[in-house]
Design a protein around this motif. Structure first.
Motif, PDB file in Angstrom:
ATOM      1  N   HIS A 126       0.823  -1.223   0.000  1.00 53.22           N
ATOM      2  CA  HIS A 126       0.000   0.000   0.000  1.00 53.22           C
ATOM      3  C   HIS A 126       0.858   1.273   0.000  1.00 53.22           C
ATOM      4  O   HIS A 126       0.313   2.362  -0.210  1.00 53.22           O
ATOM      5  N   GLY A 134      -1.900   1.995   5.107  1.00 57.49           N
ATOM      6  CA  GLY A 134      -2.365   0.621   5.310  1.00 57.49           C
ATOM      7  C   GLY A 134      -1.324  -0.324   5.867  1.00 57.49           C
ATOM      8  O   GLY A 134      -1.096  -1.384   5.284  1.00 57.49           O
ATOM      9  N   ASP A 163      -2.904 -10.537  -2.684  1.00 60.15           N
ATOM     10  CA  ASP A 163      -3.487 -10.052  -1.420  1.00 60.15           C
ATOM     11  C   ASP A 163      -4.940  -9.631  -1.708  1.00 60.15           C
ATOM     12  O   ASP A 163      -5.260  -9.234  -2.831  1.00 60.15           O
ATOM     13  N   HIS A 165      -6.454  -7.104  -0.791  1.00 62.34           N
ATOM     14  CA  HIS A 165      -6.562  -5.654  -0.980  1.00 62.34           C
ATOM     15  C   HIS A 165      -5.789  -5.236  -2.234  1.00 62.34           C
ATOM     16  O   HIS A 165      -4.723  -5.796  -2.524  1.00 62.34           O
ATOM     17  N   HIS A 166      -6.309  -4.252  -2.936  1.00 62.79           N
ATOM     18  CA  HIS A 166      -5.639  -3.752  -4.142  1.00 62.79           C
ATOM     19  C   HIS A 166      -4.228  -3.258  -3.794  1.00 62.79           C
ATOM     20  O   HIS A 166      -4.039  -2.523  -2.818  1.00 62.79           O
ATOM     21  N   PHE A 186      -8.330  -8.503  -6.077  1.00 60.20           N
ATOM     22  CA  PHE A 186      -8.713  -7.957  -4.763  1.00 60.20           C
ATOM     23  C   PHE A 186     -10.229  -7.864  -4.655  1.00 60.20           C
ATOM     24  O   PHE A 186     -10.935  -7.859  -5.661  1.00 60.20           O
ATOM     25  N   GLN A 187     -10.685  -7.794  -3.400  1.00 64.77           N
ATOM     26  CA  GLN A 187     -12.102  -7.560  -3.156  1.00 64.77           C
ATOM     27  C   GLN A 187     -12.402  -6.092  -3.426  1.00 64.77           C
ATOM     28  O   GLN A 187     -11.635  -5.208  -3.027  1.00 64.77           O
ATOM     29  N   HIS A 188     -13.519  -5.848  -4.098  1.00 63.66           N
ATOM     30  CA  HIS A 188     -13.922  -4.472  -4.378  1.00 63.66           C
ATOM     31  C   HIS A 188     -15.425  -4.342  -4.238  1.00 63.66           C
ATOM     32  O   HIS A 188     -16.146  -5.153  -4.785  1.00 63.66           O
ATOM     33  N   LEU A 190     -13.395  -2.434  -1.174  1.00 65.12           N
ATOM     34  CA  LEU A 190     -12.734  -2.733   0.098  1.00 65.12           C
ATOM     35  C   LEU A 190     -11.515  -1.811   0.151  1.00 65.12           C
ATOM     36  O   LEU A 190     -11.019  -1.379  -0.898  1.00 65.12           O
ATOM     37  N   TYR A 191     -10.986  -1.569   1.337  1.00 63.30           N
ATOM     38  CA  TYR A 191      -9.785  -0.745   1.475  1.00 63.30           C
ATOM     39  C   TYR A 191      -8.744  -1.161   0.435  1.00 63.30           C
ATOM     40  O   TYR A 191      -8.524  -2.353   0.260  1.00 63.30           O
ATOM     41  N   PRO A 192      -8.054  -0.271  -0.268  1.00 65.82           N
ATOM     42  CA  PRO A 192      -8.131   1.189  -0.196  1.00 65.82           C
ATOM     43  C   PRO A 192      -9.090   1.796  -1.230  1.00 65.82           C
ATOM     44  O   PRO A 192      -8.954   2.960  -1.564  1.00 65.82           O
ATOM     45  N   SER A 252     -11.589  -9.835   5.129  1.00 63.29           N
ATOM     46  CA  SER A 252     -12.299  -9.753   3.845  1.00 63.29           C
ATOM     47  C   SER A 252     -13.426 -10.771   3.830  1.00 63.29           C
ATOM     48  O   SER A 252     -13.614 -11.532   4.787  1.00 63.29           O
TER      49      SER A 252
END
Ligand SMILES: [Zn+2]
Length: 305
Positions: A126, A134, A163, A165-166, A186-188, A190-192, A252
Motif C-alpha cells: 500500500h 495501510g 493479497d 486488498h488492491h 482484490f475484493q472491491h 474494500l480498502y483502499p 475480507s
C-alpha cells in the motif's frame, strides 16, 4: 532442492499498535507451521541485510524517505496515517523488510537458488511513491523490482499481487512503466477502494465482489493474468503474497483456502520455469488469521518447490 527464507529479528520488534492485526505473532505462526509440516528441512533460513537509502529513493520520493528517517521516534509512537504507526523499532524493521526482498533478488539472480520467500513485516504494497498507508512504510516488492531492473539490466519483470486488498502503492509506482507487468486481484469495494479500472496497459486489475468463491477467483486469474504473463515473458517473477482472502480471515469476505494459494503459486511457477529459469521472489503482505496464514504460506512454498 530448497527454498531460501529471508527474515530478520527486527521484523519481530515492530509493533503496529495495541490489538493491531498486523502483529509479530504472524511471523511466528508461519515459522510454527513450517516446523509442524516438516518444511523446515527444505527451507534455508537467512538473515536479511537492511536496504540502503539509495534503494528506497529508487521508488519513493526523496522527501518522503528523508521525512520517515527524520520522524522515526526513539520512544513512544507516531501515526503516519490512521492505520500506520511508527515506534522505535519500525524504521529498522521496514529497512530489513525491504532489504530482504533485495537479498532475494541477488540470490535468485546469482543462480544459487531460484526461489526465495521473505518472511517479513511491515508489509509494503500500500505504500505509494510518497505516502505510508495501510500498515506499509516502504513498498518492499517495488523496491526489489526497481533494484532488479537497475542492477541486473532487466527489461521485463512481473509483479503478481494476490493479497485481498488492491496493491495501490505498487500500481502508483509502476503505472505506465512498460518494463513492469503488475497484476492485482482484490475484493472491491474494500480498502483502499482503488483499482476498479486499470488506467495503464501494464496494469491488470481483477476487482471481485465480496463472497468470491475459489472457482470464480481461479477462472478470472486463468482468463486475465496467465495469457498476459506468458506473452510478457518475464525475466523475473515477483509475488506480493497476501493471504487475507482466506475464508478464515475476517479482513475480507473472500472464501479462498490454502489450496487456492497453492494453485496460484503453481501457475506462477510454470510461467517462471518457462521464461526465467524458475526465478521467483515472494514477499509477505497481508494475512491475519494466524492458523490460516501459516497453512497458506506452507502451501505457497510447497508449490514453489
Ligand atoms: Zn491485505
Amino acid at each position: 532442492m530448497a527454498i531460501t527464507l529471508f527474515s530478520h529479528p527486527s521484523c519481530y520488534l515492530h509493533l503496529a499498535g495495541d490489538d493491531h492485526p498486523e502483529q509479530p505473532a504472524r511471523l511466528n505462526a508461519i515459522n510454527d507451521q513450517l516446523i509442524r509440516s516438516g518444511m523446515e528441512f527444505v527451507v534455508q533460513q537467512r538473515d536479511a541485510t537492511p536496504a540502503q537509502r539509495e534503494d528506497l529513493y529508487g521508488v519513493h520520493a526523496k522527501l518522503y524517505i528523508d521525512e520517515i528517517y527524520a520522524k522515526a521516534p526513539s520512544e513512544g509512537h507516531i501515526w503516519l496515517d490512521p492505520d500506520t504507526q511508527m515506534m522505535k523499532h519500525s524504521l529498522n524493521a521496514a529497512l530489513h523488510a525491504a532489504g530482504a526482498a533485495i537479498n532475494a533478488v541477488d540470490l535468485v539472480m546469482s543462480g544459487d537458488n531460484q526461489q526465495a520467500f521473505c518472511n517479513v513485516r511491515p508489509p509494503g504494497h500500500h505504500a505509494t511513491h510518497d505516502q505510508a498507508m495501510g500498515f506499509c512504510l516502504f513498498n518492499n516488492i517495488a523496491i526489489a523490482a526497481a533494484y532488479a531492473l537497475k542492477h541486473y539490466s532487466l527489461t521485463r519483470v512481473a509483479i503478481i499481487d494476490f493479497d485481498v486488498h488492491h496493491g495501490n502503492g505498487t500500481e502508483d509506482i509502476f503505472a505506465g512503466d512498460e518494463r513492469v507487468l503488475f497484476c492485482s486481484s482484490f475484493q472491491h469495494p474494500l480498502y483502499p477502494f482503488s483499482g476498479e479500472l486499470s488506467a495503464e496497459p501494464n496494469i491488470i486489475n481483477i476487482p471481485l465482489a465480496g463472497g468470491c468463491k475459489p472457482q470464480q477467483w481461479r477462472e478470472q486469474i486463468a482468463q486475465h493474468w496467465l495469457p498476459k504473463l506468458d506473452q510478457f515473458a518475464p525475466q523475473l517473477v515477483f509475488i506480493s503474497a497476501g493471504f487475507d482472502g482466506h475464508r478464515e480471515d475476517d479482513m475480507s469476505e473472500f472464501m479462498l483456502t490454502e489450496d487456492d494459494y497453492g494453485w496460484i503459486t503453481q501457475q506462477l511457477k510454470l510461467i517462471a520455469d518457462k521464461h526465467c529459469h524458475g526465478r521467483i521472489v515472494s514477499t509477505l503482505e497481508g494475512g491475519y488469521a494466524l492458523s490460516a496464514l501459516g497453512r497458506s504460506v506452507v502451501a505457497h512454498l510447497k508449490a514453489m518447490l
